[in-house]
Design a protein around this motif. Structure first.
Motif, PDB file in Angstrom:
ATOM      1  N   TRP A  31      27.659 -12.610 -14.779  1.00  0.00           N
ATOM      2  CA  TRP A  31      27.949 -11.238 -14.359  1.00  0.00           C
ATOM      3  C   TRP A  31      26.758 -10.342 -14.648  1.00  0.00           C
ATOM      4  N   ALA A  32      26.186 -10.488 -15.839  1.00  0.00           N
ATOM      5  CA  ALA A  32      25.031  -9.650 -16.205  1.00  0.00           C
ATOM      6  C   ALA A  32      23.866  -9.910 -15.250  1.00  0.00           C
ATOM      7  N   HIS A  33      23.641 -11.166 -14.925  1.00  0.00           N
ATOM      8  CA  HIS A  33      22.547 -11.503 -14.016  1.00  0.00           C
ATOM      9  C   HIS A  33      22.799 -10.964 -12.611  1.00  0.00           C
ATOM     10  N   TYR A  35      25.549  -8.672 -11.395  1.00  0.00           N
ATOM     11  CA  TYR A  35      25.978  -7.281 -11.220  1.00  0.00           C
ATOM     12  C   TYR A  35      25.019  -6.266 -11.853  1.00  0.00           C
ATOM     13  N   LEU A  36      24.352  -6.662 -12.942  1.00  0.00           N
ATOM     14  CA  LEU A  36      23.451  -5.730 -13.629  1.00  0.00           C
ATOM     15  C   LEU A  36      21.982  -6.026 -13.357  1.00  0.00           C
ATOM     16  N   ASN A  37      21.710  -7.062 -12.565  1.00  0.00           N
ATOM     17  CA  ASN A  37      20.331  -7.463 -12.255  1.00  0.00           C
ATOM     18  C   ASN A  37      19.491  -7.716 -13.503  1.00  0.00           C
ATOM     19  N   VAL A  38      20.121  -8.297 -14.512  1.00  0.00           N
ATOM     20  CA  VAL A  38      19.426  -8.656 -15.747  1.00  0.00           C
ATOM     21  C   VAL A  38      18.580  -9.897 -15.460  1.00  0.00           C
ATOM     22  N   PRO A  39      17.350  -9.969 -15.949  1.00  0.00           N
ATOM     23  CA  PRO A  39      16.510 -11.157 -15.711  1.00  0.00           C
ATOM     24  C   PRO A  39      17.180 -12.445 -16.208  1.00  0.00           C
ATOM     25  N   ALA A  40      16.887 -13.537 -15.544  1.00  0.00           N
ATOM     26  CA  ALA A  40      17.551 -14.817 -15.808  1.00  0.00           C
ATOM     27  C   ALA A  40      17.341 -15.338 -17.220  1.00  0.00           C
ATOM     28  N   HIS A  41      16.246 -14.964 -17.880  1.00  0.00           N
ATOM     29  CA  HIS A  41      15.988 -15.495 -19.223  1.00  0.00           C
ATOM     30  C   HIS A  41      16.846 -14.815 -20.290  1.00  0.00           C
ATOM     31  N   ILE A  42      17.506 -13.728 -19.963  1.00  0.00           N
ATOM     32  CA  ILE A  42      18.338 -12.997 -20.932  1.00  0.00           C
ATOM     33  C   ILE A  42      19.739 -13.591 -20.954  1.00  0.00           C
ATOM     34  N   THR A  43      20.139 -14.029 -22.141  1.00  0.00           N
ATOM     35  CA  THR A  43      21.476 -14.612 -22.301  1.00  0.00           C
ATOM     36  C   THR A  43      22.250 -13.956 -23.439  1.00  0.00           C
ATOM     37  N   ASP A  44      21.674 -12.944 -24.099  1.00  0.00           N
ATOM     38  CA  ASP A  44      22.345 -12.238 -25.189  1.00  0.00           C
ATOM     39  C   ASP A  44      23.268 -11.182 -24.592  1.00  0.00           C
ATOM     40  N   VAL A  45      24.484 -11.630 -24.259  1.00  0.00           N
ATOM     41  CA  VAL A  45      25.449 -10.786 -23.561  1.00  0.00           C
ATOM     42  C   VAL A  45      26.785 -10.876 -24.292  1.00  0.00           C
ATOM     43  N   ALA A  46      27.435  -9.737 -24.473  1.00  0.00           N
ATOM     44  CA  ALA A  46      28.767  -9.728 -25.079  1.00  0.00           C
ATOM     45  C   ALA A  46      29.617  -8.677 -24.384  1.00  0.00           C
TER      46      ALA A  46
END
Length: 147
Positions: A31-33, A35-46
């Motif tokens: 969802w973060a990747h 809907y929020l266009n977060v870069p693919a290397h970011i996985t610190d999501v809560a």
């Protein structure tokens, strides 16, 4: 707004938030990747909360919000499961095959499918065991008959 149109009637989403963080972190990251266009290397999501406005996240320590998709009606915490499934499917579909392969999407799908089948077999042992035995006898009969 809640079901009655009054603020504060959305309901308690804490159980859904805990469940998503404990069991569906892969969906939250997708969802973060997507809907929020977060870069693919970011996985610190809560997932922090779910309110009338949408899903509230912490992404690498930064508060973000994903509004519910227009296609989904979310009047109360009871509707969160339907919305989450819709968003899971949409995010993984739109992120593409390469993303699904990298993220282990298919491996989890296979595990979920096999556990579903196993639960069905365990619940319906009275039908499954005779059916398997009958199938084995039929195979043995046809093999003997071929000779």
């Amino acid at each position: 707004m809640g079901r009655d149109g009054d603020p504060g009637t959305f309901g308690d989403a804490s159980r859904a938030v805990k469940h998503m963080n404990d069991d569906h972190i892969d969906s939250l990251v997708a969802w973060a990747h997507y809907y929020l266009n977060v870069p693919a290397h970011i996985t610190d999501v809560a997932l922090v909360d779910c309110t009338e406005e949408g899903f509230h996240f912490m992404v690498e320590g930064v508060w973000r919000m994903i509004p519910y998709p227009a296609e989904c009606k979310c009047d109360s915490a009871r509707d969160l499961r339907k919305v989450a499934i819709y968003m899971h499917n949409e995010a993984f579909a739109k992120l593409g095959l390469a993303y699904r392969l990298r993220s282990g999407y298919y491996k989890r799908a296979a595990l979920m499918g096999s556990s579903f089948v196993l639960r069905k077999v365990q619940r319906n042992r009275h039908v499954v065991i005779p059916a398997v035995a009958l199938s084995a006898l039929a195979i043995a009969y046809y093999r003997r008959r071929r000779r």
